[in-house]
Design a protein around this motif. Structure first.
Motif, PDB file in Angstrom:
ATOM      1  N   ALA A  22       0.871  -1.205  -0.017  1.00  0.00           N
ATOM      2  CA  ALA A  22      -0.088  -0.014   0.018  1.00  0.00           C
ATOM      3  C   ALA A  22       0.878   1.234  -0.015  1.00  0.00           C
ATOM      4  CB  ALA A  22      -1.003  -0.014   1.324  1.00  0.00           C
ATOM      5  N   GLU A  23       1.776   1.331   0.651  1.00  0.00           N
ATOM      6  CA  GLU A  23       2.919   2.314   0.744  1.00  0.00           C
ATOM      7  C   GLU A  23       3.594   2.818  -0.519  1.00  0.00           C
ATOM      8  OE1 GLU A  23       4.682   5.597   1.999  1.00  0.00           O
ATOM      9  OE2 GLU A  23       3.430   4.420   3.357  1.00  0.00           O
ATOM     10  N   ARG A  24       3.912   1.431  -1.237  1.00  0.00           N
ATOM     11  CA  ARG A  24       4.389   1.881  -2.534  1.00  0.00           C
ATOM     12  C   ARG A  24       3.486   2.307  -3.599  1.00  0.00           C
ATOM     13  NH1 ARG A  24       6.534  -3.500  -1.561  1.00  0.00           N
ATOM     14  NH2 ARG A  24       5.274  -4.403  -2.695  1.00  0.00           N
ATOM     15  N   VAL A  26       0.783   4.151  -2.924  1.00  0.00           N
ATOM     16  CA  VAL A  26       0.709   5.589  -2.535  1.00  0.00           C
ATOM     17  C   VAL A  26       1.821   6.490  -2.960  1.00  0.00           C
ATOM     18  CG1 VAL A  26       0.480   7.219  -0.617  1.00  0.00           C
ATOM     19  CG2 VAL A  26      -0.776   5.066  -0.668  1.00  0.00           C
ATOM     20  N   SER A  27       3.105   6.116  -3.026  1.00  0.00           N
ATOM     21  CA  SER A  27       4.215   6.813  -3.491  1.00  0.00           C
ATOM     22  C   SER A  27       4.480   7.026  -4.859  1.00  0.00           C
ATOM     23  CB  SER A  27       5.330   6.231  -2.659  1.00  0.00           C
ATOM     24  OG  SER A  27       5.547   4.950  -3.224  1.00  0.00           O
ATOM     25  N   THR A  28       3.576   6.303  -5.728  1.00  0.00           N
ATOM     26  CA  THR A  28       3.673   6.205  -7.184  1.00  0.00           C
ATOM     27  C   THR A  28       3.144   7.760  -7.807  1.00  0.00           C
ATOM     28  OG1 THR A  28       1.268   5.586  -7.823  1.00  0.00           O
ATOM     29  CG2 THR A  28       3.011   3.811  -7.555  1.00  0.00           C
ATOM     30  N   PRO A  29       3.728   8.168  -8.730  1.00  0.00           N
ATOM     31  CA  PRO A  29       3.490   9.579  -9.153  1.00  0.00           C
ATOM     32  C   PRO A  29       1.964   9.696  -9.531  1.00  0.00           C
ATOM     33  CG  PRO A  29       5.441   8.805 -10.195  1.00  0.00           C
ATOM     34  CD  PRO A  29       4.767   7.632  -9.520  1.00  0.00           C
ATOM     35  N   ARG A  30       1.339   8.605 -10.101  1.00  0.00           N
ATOM     36  CA  ARG A  30      -0.182   8.441 -10.444  1.00  0.00           C
ATOM     37  C   ARG A  30      -0.781   8.951  -9.159  1.00  0.00           C
ATOM     38  NH1 ARG A  30      -3.832   3.742 -12.400  1.00  0.00           N
ATOM     39  NH2 ARG A  30      -5.724   4.872 -12.905  1.00  0.00           N
ATOM     40  N   ALA A  31      -0.654   8.213  -8.135  1.00  0.00           N
ATOM     41  CA  ALA A  31      -1.393   8.311  -7.088  1.00  0.00           C
ATOM     42  C   ALA A  31      -1.316   9.686  -6.351  1.00  0.00           C
ATOM     43  CB  ALA A  31      -1.015   7.291  -5.956  1.00  0.00           C
ATOM     44  N   GLN A  32       0.014  10.016  -6.259  1.00  0.00           N
ATOM     45  CA  GLN A  32       0.214  11.489  -5.723  1.00  0.00           C
ATOM     46  C   GLN A  32      -0.597  12.627  -6.496  1.00  0.00           C
ATOM     47  OE1 GLN A  32       4.353  11.697  -5.470  1.00  0.00           O
ATOM     48  NE2 GLN A  32       4.551  10.501  -3.543  1.00  0.00           N
ATOM     49  N   ALA A  33      -0.530  12.515  -7.857  1.00  0.00           N
ATOM     50  CA  ALA A  33      -1.022  13.222  -8.991  1.00  0.00           C
ATOM     51  C   ALA A  33      -2.635  13.295  -8.850  1.00  0.00           C
ATOM     52  CB  ALA A  33      -0.818  13.061 -10.471  1.00  0.00           C
ATOM     53  N   VAL A  34      -3.104  12.123  -8.573  1.00  0.00           N
ATOM     54  CA  VAL A  34      -4.564  12.041  -8.358  1.00  0.00           C
ATOM     55  C   VAL A  34      -5.030  12.917  -7.017  1.00  0.00           C
ATOM     56  CG1 VAL A  34      -6.535  10.385  -7.753  1.00  0.00           C
ATOM     57  CG2 VAL A  34      -5.184  10.122  -9.790  1.00  0.00           C
ATOM     58  N   GLU A  35      -4.189  12.629  -5.863  1.00  0.00           N
ATOM     59  CA  GLU A  35      -4.405  13.092  -4.749  1.00  0.00           C
ATOM     60  C   GLU A  35      -4.382  14.622  -4.732  1.00  0.00           C
ATOM     61  OE1 GLU A  35      -3.535  12.912   0.020  1.00  0.00           O
ATOM     62  OE2 GLU A  35      -2.219  11.698  -1.370  1.00  0.00           O
ATOM     63  N   ALA A  36      -3.349  15.301  -5.311  1.00  0.00           N
ATOM     64  CA  ALA A  36      -2.949  16.673  -5.258  1.00  0.00           C
ATOM     65  C   ALA A  36      -3.957  17.365  -6.236  1.00  0.00           C
ATOM     66  CB  ALA A  36      -1.809  16.920  -6.065  1.00  0.00           C
ATOM     67  N   LEU A  37      -4.341  16.885  -7.386  1.00  0.00           N
ATOM     68  CA  LEU A  37      -5.420  17.382  -8.298  1.00  0.00           C
ATOM     69  C   LEU A  37      -6.794  17.315  -7.611  1.00  0.00           C
ATOM     70  CD1 LEU A  37      -4.352  16.080 -11.646  1.00  0.00           C
ATOM     71  CD2 LEU A  37      -4.231  18.360 -10.908  1.00  0.00           C
ATOM     72  N   ALA A  38      -7.328  16.221  -6.849  1.00  0.00           N
ATOM     73  CA  ALA A  38      -8.438  16.115  -6.135  1.00  0.00           C
ATOM     74  C   ALA A  38      -8.576  17.195  -4.983  1.00  0.00           C
ATOM     75  CB  ALA A  38      -8.588  14.880  -5.515  1.00  0.00           C
ATOM     76  N   ILE A  39      -7.446  17.366  -4.475  1.00  0.00           N
ATOM     77  CA  ILE A  39      -7.418  18.368  -3.143  1.00  0.00           C
ATOM     78  C   ILE A  39      -7.758  19.818  -4.081  1.00  0.00           C
ATOM     79  CG2 ILE A  39      -6.069  19.531  -1.454  1.00  0.00           C
ATOM     80  CD1 ILE A  39      -4.876  16.792  -0.991  1.00  0.00           C
ATOM     81  N   SER A  40      -7.036  19.944  -5.064  1.00  0.00           N
ATOM     82  CA  SER A  40      -7.053  21.365  -5.783  1.00  0.00           C
ATOM     83  C   SER A  40      -8.652  21.664  -6.300  1.00  0.00           C
ATOM     84  CB  SER A  40      -6.044  21.461  -6.998  1.00  0.00           C
ATOM     85  OG  SER A  40      -4.821  21.184  -6.400  1.00  0.00           O
ATOM     86  N   HIS A  86     -11.584   2.788  -0.448  1.00  0.00           N
ATOM     87  CA  HIS A  86     -12.551   2.615  -1.544  1.00  0.00           C
ATOM     88  C   HIS A  86     -13.733   3.184  -1.164  1.00  0.00           C
ATOM     89  CE1 HIS A  86     -14.014   0.038  -4.678  1.00  0.00           C
ATOM     90  NE2 HIS A  86     -15.261  -0.356  -3.875  1.00  0.00           N
ATOM     91  N   ALA A  87     -14.210   3.325   0.006  1.00  0.00           N
ATOM     92  CA  ALA A  87     -15.617   3.768   0.127  1.00  0.00           C
ATOM     93  C   ALA A  87     -15.476   5.324   0.091  1.00  0.00           C
ATOM     94  CB  ALA A  87     -16.327   3.544   1.570  1.00  0.00           C
ATOM     95  N   VAL A 134     -10.842   5.201  -7.261  1.00  0.00           N
ATOM     96  CA  VAL A 134     -11.592   3.881  -7.191  1.00  0.00           C
ATOM     97  C   VAL A 134     -10.701   2.770  -7.972  1.00  0.00           C
ATOM     98  CG1 VAL A 134     -13.590   2.558  -8.055  1.00  0.00           C
ATOM     99  CG2 VAL A 134     -13.886   4.666  -7.038  1.00  0.00           C
ATOM    100  N   GLY A 135     -10.190   2.902  -9.167  1.00  0.00           N
ATOM    101  CA  GLY A 135      -9.739   2.242  -9.952  1.00  0.00           C
ATOM    102  C   GLY A 135      -8.162   1.710  -9.462  1.00  0.00           C
ATOM    103  N   MET A 136      -7.803   2.637  -8.657  1.00  0.00           N
ATOM    104  CA  MET A 136      -6.316   2.363  -8.048  1.00  0.00           C
ATOM    105  C   MET A 136      -6.476   1.528  -6.848  1.00  0.00           C
ATOM    106  SD  MET A 136      -3.832   5.462  -8.500  1.00  0.00           S
ATOM    107  CE  MET A 136      -5.045   6.744  -8.253  1.00  0.00           C
ATOM    108  N   THR A 137      -7.556   1.746  -6.139  1.00  0.00           N
ATOM    109  CA  THR A 137      -8.062   0.872  -4.976  1.00  0.00           C
ATOM    110  C   THR A 137      -8.519  -0.429  -5.302  1.00  0.00           C
ATOM    111  OG1 THR A 137     -10.271   1.611  -4.930  1.00  0.00           O
ATOM    112  CG2 THR A 137      -8.434   2.811  -3.349  1.00  0.00           C
ATOM    113  N   MET A 138      -9.136  -0.490  -6.597  1.00  0.00           N
ATOM    114  CA  MET A 138      -9.661  -1.933  -6.858  1.00  0.00           C
ATOM    115  C   MET A 138      -8.421  -2.741  -7.422  1.00  0.00           C
ATOM    116  SD  MET A 138     -13.211  -0.985  -8.641  1.00  0.00           S
ATOM    117  CE  MET A 138     -14.065  -2.614  -8.801  1.00  0.00           C
ATOM    118  N   THR A 139      -7.496  -2.149  -8.166  1.00  0.00           N
ATOM    119  CA  THR A 139      -6.133  -2.811  -8.594  1.00  0.00           C
ATOM    120  C   THR A 139      -5.562  -3.250  -7.456  1.00  0.00           C
ATOM    121  OG1 THR A 139      -6.113  -1.204 -10.374  1.00  0.00           O
ATOM    122  CG2 THR A 139      -4.186  -2.454  -9.666  1.00  0.00           C
TER     123      THR A 139
END
Length: 150
Positions: A22-24, A26-40, A86-87, A134-139
């Protein structure tokens, strides 16, 4: 007669591996980008009535403020609790969908182009980002199942 205590997740043999995976993720650029863009996107929705200039619609202003902050909180926790999101991601998807239809549902007959454009574009982006989560959590769930099966 031996008494066995029920095994909690903290004592599960694979817990360390699951946390590392899970830590790996979260540390992917895709996950970080999704989180940053979502916060924005969530913060933009919260301040959009003042930025775009439709504070005259007080109900929509309050709605966008609350929904934007709620979306931000849901998606900001995404990275820190990746395996439990996921939820949260599905709830964020619903917030994004409501954001798209809010100008018509809340304003009734008072349709102003800037409210519709702002909410439709921002809500669409929010839905896309939440669905990416959702897609990343399902993956991640699929990786866990395949690892457990083989």
């Amino acid at each position: 007669m031996s008494t066995q205590l029920p095994m909690s997740m903290e004592h599960h043999p694979d817990i360390i591996e699951l946390r590392d995976r899970a830590e790996r993720a979260v540390s992917t650029p895709r996950a970080q980008a999704v989180e940053a863009l979502a916060i924005s996107a969530g913060l933009f929705l919260a301040v959009s009535p003042w930025v775009v200039g439709y504070t005259a619609f007080s109900t929509l202003t309050v709605c966008n403020l609350i929904l934007g902050l709620a979306y931000t909180v849901l998606m900001a926790g995404y990275g820190s609790a990746y395996e439990r999101t996921h939820a949260r991601a599905w709830a964020a998807t619903l917030i994004g969908a409501w954001t798209v239809i809010a100008p018509w549902a809340i304003n009734g007959g008072a349709h102003v182009r800037r409210t519709i454009l702002t909410n439709t574009i921002t809500g669409g982006v929010m839905v896309c980002l939440a669905m990416a989560a959702v897609g990343m959590t399902m993956t991640m769930a699929g990786l866990r199942r395949s690892r457990a099966g083989g």
